[in-house]
Design a protein around this motif. Structure first.
Motif, PDB file in Angstrom:
ATOM      1  N   HIS A  69       0.856  -1.184   0.000  1.00 44.20           N
ATOM      2  CA  HIS A  69       0.000   0.000   0.000  1.00 44.20           C
ATOM      3  C   HIS A  69       0.899   1.245   0.000  1.00 44.20           C
ATOM      4  CE1 HIS A  69      -2.981   2.977   1.173  1.00 44.20           C
ATOM      5  NE2 HIS A  69      -3.951   2.056   1.025  1.00 44.20           N
ATOM      6  N   PRO A  70       0.617   2.224  -0.836  1.00 43.18           N
ATOM      7  CA  PRO A  70       1.521   3.398  -0.912  1.00 43.18           C
ATOM      8  C   PRO A  70       1.564   4.201   0.387  1.00 43.18           C
ATOM      9  CG  PRO A  70      -0.495   3.739  -2.197  1.00 43.18           C
ATOM     10  CD  PRO A  70      -0.459   2.296  -1.819  1.00 43.18           C
ATOM     11  N   ASP A  71       0.533   4.110   1.227  1.00 43.50           N
ATOM     12  CA  ASP A  71       0.494   4.917   2.450  1.00 43.50           C
ATOM     13  C   ASP A  71       0.524   4.090   3.725  1.00 43.50           C
ATOM     14  OD1 ASP A  71       0.344   7.269   0.990  1.00 43.50           O
ATOM     15  OD2 ASP A  71      -1.860   7.170   0.852  1.00 43.50           O
ATOM     16  N   ARG A  98       2.161  -1.973   6.334  1.00 45.75           N
ATOM     17  CA  ARG A  98       1.662  -3.299   6.657  1.00 45.75           C
ATOM     18  C   ARG A  98       0.486  -3.738   5.798  1.00 45.75           C
ATOM     19  NH1 ARG A  98       1.778  -3.580  13.294  1.00 45.75           N
ATOM     20  NH2 ARG A  98       4.025  -3.166  13.539  1.00 45.75           N
ATOM     21  N   LEU A  99       0.029  -2.916   4.935  1.00 48.91           N
ATOM     22  CA  LEU A  99      -1.109  -3.243   4.093  1.00 48.91           C
ATOM     23  C   LEU A  99      -0.657  -3.649   2.702  1.00 48.91           C
ATOM     24  CD1 LEU A  99      -3.673  -0.445   5.064  1.00 48.91           C
ATOM     25  CD2 LEU A  99      -3.497  -2.774   5.963  1.00 48.91           C
ATOM     26  N   ARG A 100      -1.398  -4.558   2.123  1.00 47.92           N
ATOM     27  CA  ARG A 100      -1.135  -5.009   0.752  1.00 47.92           C
ATOM     28  C   ARG A 100      -2.379  -4.744  -0.088  1.00 47.92           C
ATOM     29  NH1 ARG A 100       3.037  -5.241   2.791  1.00 47.92           N
ATOM     30  NH2 ARG A 100       4.637  -6.891   2.802  1.00 47.92           N
ATOM     31  N   VAL A 101      -2.134  -4.237  -1.300  1.00 51.73           N
ATOM     32  CA  VAL A 101      -3.211  -4.060  -2.276  1.00 51.73           C
ATOM     33  C   VAL A 101      -3.159  -5.264  -3.197  1.00 51.73           C
ATOM     34  CG1 VAL A 101      -4.188  -2.609  -4.077  1.00 51.73           C
ATOM     35  CG2 VAL A 101      -3.015  -1.551  -2.130  1.00 51.73           C
ATOM     36  N   CYS A 102      -4.183  -6.129  -3.026  1.00 57.16           N
ATOM     37  CA  CYS A 102      -4.172  -7.409  -3.733  1.00 57.16           C
ATOM     38  C   CYS A 102      -5.192  -7.390  -4.869  1.00 57.16           C
ATOM     39  CB  CYS A 102      -4.487  -8.557  -2.766  1.00 57.16           C
ATOM     40  SG  CYS A 102      -3.381  -8.677  -1.348  1.00 57.16           S
ATOM     41  N   GLN A 103      -4.801  -7.986  -5.962  1.00 59.66           N
ATOM     42  CA  GLN A 103      -5.715  -8.241  -7.072  1.00 59.66           C
ATOM     43  C   GLN A 103      -6.105  -9.708  -6.992  1.00 59.66           C
ATOM     44  OE1 GLN A 103      -6.825  -5.700  -8.900  1.00 59.66           O
ATOM     45  NE2 GLN A 103      -5.460  -4.367  -7.686  1.00 59.66           N
ATOM     46  N   GLN A 128     -11.022  -8.677  -8.428  1.00 55.87           N
ATOM     47  CA  GLN A 128     -11.433  -7.633  -7.490  1.00 55.87           C
ATOM     48  C   GLN A 128     -10.221  -7.157  -6.695  1.00 55.87           C
ATOM     49  OE1 GLN A 128     -14.432  -6.354  -7.417  1.00 55.87           O
ATOM     50  NE2 GLN A 128     -15.428  -7.819  -8.775  1.00 55.87           N
ATOM     51  N   GLN A 129     -10.252  -5.863  -6.363  1.00 56.16           N
ATOM     52  CA  GLN A 129      -9.171  -5.281  -5.561  1.00 56.16           C
ATOM     53  C   GLN A 129      -9.542  -5.362  -4.080  1.00 56.16           C
ATOM     54  OE1 GLN A 129      -6.807  -1.620  -6.675  1.00 56.16           O
ATOM     55  NE2 GLN A 129      -8.149  -0.746  -5.105  1.00 56.16           N
ATOM     56  N   ILE A 130      -8.686  -6.007  -3.303  1.00 61.28           N
ATOM     57  CA  ILE A 130      -8.926  -6.179  -1.869  1.00 61.28           C
ATOM     58  C   ILE A 130      -7.669  -5.779  -1.116  1.00 61.28           C
ATOM     59  CG2 ILE A 130      -9.460  -7.836  -0.027  1.00 61.28           C
ATOM     60  CD1 ILE A 130     -10.976  -9.493  -2.072  1.00 61.28           C
ATOM     61  N   ILE A 131      -7.844  -4.936  -0.129  1.00 59.12           N
ATOM     62  CA  ILE A 131      -6.723  -4.506   0.715  1.00 59.12           C
ATOM     63  C   ILE A 131      -6.687  -5.410   1.937  1.00 59.12           C
ATOM     64  CG2 ILE A 131      -5.786  -2.616   2.091  1.00 59.12           C
ATOM     65  CD1 ILE A 131      -7.055  -0.698   0.134  1.00 59.12           C
ATOM     66  N   CYS A 132      -5.506  -5.937   2.277  1.00 55.89           N
ATOM     67  CA  CYS A 132      -5.370  -6.893   3.374  1.00 55.89           C
ATOM     68  C   CYS A 132      -4.133  -6.549   4.199  1.00 55.89           C
ATOM     69  CB  CYS A 132      -5.258  -8.313   2.820  1.00 55.89           C
ATOM     70  SG  CYS A 132      -5.139  -9.594   4.074  1.00 55.89           S
ATOM     71  N   GLY A 133      -4.258  -6.714   5.523  1.00 57.70           N
ATOM     72  CA  GLY A 133      -3.122  -6.437   6.410  1.00 57.70           C
ATOM     73  C   GLY A 133      -2.483  -7.679   6.964  1.00 57.70           C
ATOM     74  N   ALA A 134      -2.896  -8.877   6.523  1.00 57.17           N
ATOM     75  CA  ALA A 134      -2.311 -10.103   7.034  1.00 57.17           C
ATOM     76  C   ALA A 134      -0.878 -10.257   6.547  1.00 57.17           C
ATOM     77  CB  ALA A 134      -3.145 -11.301   6.591  1.00 57.17           C
ATOM     78  N   PRO A 135       0.026 -10.756   7.394  1.00 53.82           N
ATOM     79  CA  PRO A 135       1.433 -10.890   6.978  1.00 53.82           C
ATOM     80  C   PRO A 135       1.647 -11.907   5.882  1.00 53.82           C
ATOM     81  CG  PRO A 135       1.067 -11.914   9.147  1.00 53.82           C
ATOM     82  CD  PRO A 135      -0.176 -11.169   8.817  1.00 53.82           C
ATOM     83  N   ILE A 168      -9.575   2.353   2.168  1.00 57.89           N
ATOM     84  CA  ILE A 168      -8.584   2.229   3.229  1.00 57.89           C
ATOM     85  C   ILE A 168      -7.364   3.025   2.791  1.00 57.89           C
ATOM     86  CG2 ILE A 168      -7.158   0.635   4.572  1.00 57.89           C
ATOM     87  CD1 ILE A 168      -9.189  -1.529   4.029  1.00 57.89           C
ATOM     88  N   ARG A 169      -7.120   4.115   3.515  1.00 61.76           N
ATOM     89  CA  ARG A 169      -6.022   5.030   3.169  1.00 61.76           C
ATOM     90  C   ARG A 169      -6.121   5.501   1.728  1.00 61.76           C
ATOM     91  NH1 ARG A 169      -1.462   4.723   6.681  1.00 61.76           N
ATOM     92  NH2 ARG A 169      -2.265   4.281   8.769  1.00 61.76           N
ATOM     93  N   GLY A 170      -7.354   5.808   1.320  1.00 65.86           N
ATOM     94  CA  GLY A 170      -7.568   6.402   0.004  1.00 65.86           C
ATOM     95  C   GLY A 170      -7.717   5.427  -1.137  1.00 65.86           C
ATOM     96  N   ILE A 171      -7.593   4.126  -0.891  1.00 66.47           N
ATOM     97  CA  ILE A 171      -7.706   3.129  -1.961  1.00 66.47           C
ATOM     98  C   ILE A 171      -8.901   2.225  -1.659  1.00 66.47           C
ATOM     99  CG2 ILE A 171      -6.580   1.200  -3.136  1.00 66.47           C
ATOM    100  CD1 ILE A 171      -3.923   2.499  -2.598  1.00 66.47           C
ATOM    101  N   GLU A 172      -9.724   2.012  -2.685  1.00 69.06           N
ATOM    102  CA  GLU A 172     -10.943   1.217  -2.497  1.00 69.06           C
ATOM    103  C   GLU A 172     -10.628  -0.267  -2.326  1.00 69.06           C
ATOM    104  OE1 GLU A 172     -14.761   3.343  -4.452  1.00 69.06           O
ATOM    105  OE2 GLU A 172     -13.410   2.357  -5.892  1.00 69.06           O
ATOM    106  N   SER A 173     -11.481  -0.928  -1.478  1.00 70.89           N
ATOM    107  CA  SER A 173     -11.355  -2.358  -1.247  1.00 70.89           C
ATOM    108  C   SER A 173     -12.729  -2.975  -1.443  1.00 70.89           C
ATOM    109  CB  SER A 173     -10.854  -2.633   0.172  1.00 70.89           C
ATOM    110  OG  SER A 173     -10.767  -4.025   0.404  1.00 70.89           O
TER     111      SER A 173
END
Length: 799
Positions: A56-58, A61-66, A74-81, A110-115
């Motif tokens: 995630h640019p901001d 610990r977050l990942r922007v996943c396709q 679908q674009q999903i933001i996830c914080g799992a390691p 989440i931080r400006g990016i849609e999930s």
């Protein structure tokens, strides 16, 4: 009692569906209270594949996943390691409810990016407590339902949970093994062998066990052994899944083992941290009272005398059969564990649990009864499980006391079973049923297994056979006729007579009362009772101390209550027993009626009048007629002293055959009962009414004369003390074949008759049957009437 389908199948080799199993359980007496479909809450979760995962640019610990889903990428933001490219995950799309976090997923930023959804962890789906990362699946196609993947690859997590209600007489069904045994006996599968060999001890047990002599009746046997060098920690996933499915929280492996056998075999166990047992000894004894114990539920309890406790050298460590103490409880640091398997008396356990208000799974089972003979096997099973999963080395088993003897046998009468059950069950099937349930058959004697404390006689063997055979197989069969032709009446003559009396009283305008058979001593004494013979040993109140000698006291009490509330005019009746003694059979059936007030409401024409003796006489005669009493009776005096001495009559068939009494009640009685009089009453004895001579149901032919009846009037002057009935009976006796009816229609006193005289006028109705009467015939009968009346009464024909 809860268990999962897969847990049941560990004991039962079956292909039966959940519906078949639940139907059979209810039919066997183990009523199914509910079936939980654990997969229903996961039905909307699907599988996805992570095609890419960028930082995630901001947020570091977050990942922007396709993520590839069944609806496209679908674009999903996830914080799992562990969120990364190339893994198969579980997707919760927008609109899906996530039970673990009690949230419905939506589209958000989440931080400006849609999930557009969420990738779930096991804790978020309530599959376990794991939440360090999202679920990674080793297989599965995009778009498949997650619940279908679990059913194929990990069915224990979505197993149906069956909950059954256990009656107190079936403690064996508090273990999954017992439930499986019943189903196997019904034919829904085969019981799997589940025994393990005894674990050989590697060293003597350093902890000794003793049971005080006065405690052997409450704890007859205690098995224990030390297992040293164990590694306690979280239980294996399969064990956690089992416990969590039935609503138990996994604690640690050693504790979970005891919970497992509590539900698996109805065998409560307990584990002590051996290093916390002081003095190297455990003593089972009765509490003196006043001791305190902090139990595993972290509550402090003050013990009462006679409670069964387990103590070490420093004091109480555990409540026998109920709950262990916190001081000696196992933790993750435990390396040496002392395993206990004991038998505690059900009644003593129940007393202790109720006094301390402790509800535990162990108490629930001990107070209903466990299998005492499985105690040594239970400790071996638990030892083997601990060694297999936690390692360590087991000591020899120490035993205090001995297993109680529960051996008993009852005769199996195959013919009697079929007679009582009402089904044709071959003897071979009966024997096979009992054998499948664990009974040992020797000839016609069935030896009861130790896990069935409810079987206490031959009738219980019948119940077991019927239960397994299923009472749903019963077919209705009409009872055989006891006699040929028209069936005999169901009701006895007395029952029919009582029913006729009750219906007639109601038709006459009486209201039925149903009063207590107990009355106070004073009221009973007014009606010839109130003696010690009819006094109750333990009356429910002071005004219900004696059995009633008559029905009139209850009716008078009801009348007094109604008068006190403004109801002055009433007609009450009651049918029931009265008691002339305190022994069985010293009772008699009565029909009593009471009339108080006026015949009706006041009106301008004066039709309303106070009730009198003749009103109640007519009612009594109508009820007697309905009960089949003869029409010709005698009215005599001399009834009991609660009747008015000059205004009553006994209805008799002879001097000693009294059918009933009617008349006015004595003012003394009314005053004592607080009733505003006068009051008219009747009491009839249905048992004194003669039975009809003909017992058949046919009626006599109706005889009707086509000849005209003739009536003649006569007036006689008689003494004032002559009863009208005497005159009427004398007139009837003049010609019994020809005279159909005699009735009084007038009475005159005074005037020219003089003192002590009265005139009674009667109508005599003559009904010929074979020829028309002539004047001579009529005059001849009249002469006989005058002769008979003159002879019987001393009266003369009035001029």
């Amino acid at each position: 009692m809860k268990f999962t389908l897969s847990w049941l199948k560990e004991h039962l080799d079956t292909t039966a569906s959940v519906d078949e199993i639940t139907y059979a359980l209810t039919d066997l007496g183990l009523e199914v209270e509910g079936v939980e479909d654990r997969g229903a809450r996961l039905a909307e979760f699907t599988l996805g594949f992570v095609k890419s995962a960028e930082k995630h640019p901001d947020a570091d610990r977050l990942r922007v996943c396709q993520v590839e889903t069944d609806e496209g990428v679908q674009q999903i933001i996830c914080g799992a390691p562990n969120a990364r490219e190339g893994i198969t995950v579980v997707i919760a799309k927008p609109g899906v409810y996530v039970p673990g976090i009690d949230t419905t997923i939506g589209v958000g930023k989440i931080r400006g990016i849609e999930s557009f959804g969420m990738m779930a962890s096991e804790r978020e789906l309530e599959l376990s407590e794991e939440h360090d990362g999202i679920i990674e699946l080793p297989s599965g196609a995009v778009g498949d339902r997650f619940v279908d993947w679990l059913a194929e690859n990990d069915p224990a997590k979505v197993d149906p949970v069956i909950e059954i209600a256990i009656t107190p007489n079936r403690p064996d069904a508090l273990g999954v093994r017992g439930i499986a045994r019943d189903l196997a006996a019904r034919g829904l599968g085969t019981l799997r062998p589940r025994e393990v060999p005894a674990v050989e001890g590697q060293f003597p047990c350093p902890i000794s066990v003793t049971i005080d002599d006065d405690t052997l009746d409450a704890c007859p046997v205690f098995y224990g052994r030390l297992i040293k060098g164990v590694k306690n920690g979280p239980s294996p996933a399969w064990l956690q899944d089992k416990l969590r499915a039935i609503g138990l929280r996994p604690i640690s492996f050693l504790v979970d083992v005891t919970n497992y056998f509590t539900y698996d075999r109805n065998r409560p166990l307990h584990v002590f941290d051996a290093d916390k047992v002081s003095g190297g000894t455990l003593r089972i004894h009765r509490a003196k009272g006043g001791e305190t114990l902090v139990a595993l539920d972290e509550k402090e309890y003050t013990l009462e005398p006679e409670m069964i406790v387990i103590s070490d050298a420093e004091g109480v460590e555990s409540l026998g059969g109920i709950m262990g103490g916190a001081a000696s409880g196992c933790s993750e640091e435990t390396v040496n564990v002392f395993l206990e398997a004991a038998y505690f008396d059900p009644i003593r356990t129940a007393y202790t649990g109720r006094a301390l208000k402790i509800n535990s799974d162990a108490r629930y089972r001990f107070e209903r009864g466990i299998d005492p003979e499985w105690t040594p096997y239970g400790i071996e099973h638990a030892t083997q499980m601990i060694l297999d999963h936690a390692g360590g080395e087991a000591s020899d088993v120490v035993v205090a006391g001995k297993i109680p003897d529960t051996a008993r046998a009852y005769k199996l009468d195959a013919a009697r079973v079929q007679s009582l059950v009402g089904m044709t069950i071959p003897e071979s099937d009966q024997r096979q049923t009992l054998t499948a349930l664990g009974f040992r058959l020797e000839g016609n004697m069935a030896h009861v297994p130790s896990w069935r404390p409810d079987v206490q006689g031959e009738a219980d063997l019948v119940e077991e056979v019927a239960r397994i055979a299923s009472l749903t197989q019963l077919e209705g069969r009409p009872l055989p006729r006891l006699s040929e032709g028209v069936p005999r009446p169901i009701l006895s003559p007395m029952q029919r007579r009582i029913g006729a009396a009750r219906r007639t009283c109601a038709a006459l305008g009486f209201n039925e009362c149903i009063s207590y058979s107990f009355i106070d001593q004073a009221s009973a004494a007014l009606f010839g009772g109130g003696t010690d013979d009819t006094r109750l040993e333990n009356p429910i109140s002071s005004d219900m101390s004696h059995m009633r000698p008559a029905l009139l006291p209850g009716l008078l009490q009801a009348a007094a209550r109604n008068q006190a509330r403004g109801f002055a005019d009433m007609a009450l009746f009651e049918v029931g027993p009265a008691f002339h003694g305190g022994e069985p059979g010293e009772q008699h059936m009565l029909v009593s009626g009471l009339i108080v007030g006026r015949t009706g409401p006041k009106d301008v024409h004066g039709a309303s009048r106070p009730v009198d003796v003749f009103d109640v006489k007519a009612d009594a005669e109508a009820v007697l007629a309905a009960m089949g009493a003869p029409a010709k009776v005698q009215i005599m005096r001399g009834a009991a002293d609660w009747w008015h001495p000059g205004r009553h009559g006994k209805i008799c068939l002879g001097p000693k055959k009294v059918l009933g009494v009617y008349g006015e009640l004595h003012p003394r009685v009314l005053a004592a009962m607080d009733v505003k009089g006068p009051a008219m009453a009747f009491t009839l004895w249905p048992g004194e009414v003669p039975l009809p001579r003909k017992s058949g149901a046919t009626r006599a032919a109706l005889q009707i004369s086509d000849l005209q009846a003739v009536e003649r009037d006569f007036a006689f002057v008689v003494d004032a003390d002559v009863e009208a009935l005497t005159l009427v009976n004398a007139a009837k006796g003049a010609d019994k074949a020809l005279i159909e009816e005699v009735r009084v229609f007038d009475e005159f006193i005074g005037g020219s008759l003089g003192e002590g005289k009265k005139s009674l006028a009667i109508t005599v109705r003559l009904q010929p049957s074979d020829k028309t009467l002539k004047d001579a015939d009529i005059e001849a009968v009249g002469a006989k009437v005058i002769e008979k009346v003159t002879k019987a009464t001393g009266g003369v024909l009035r001029g």
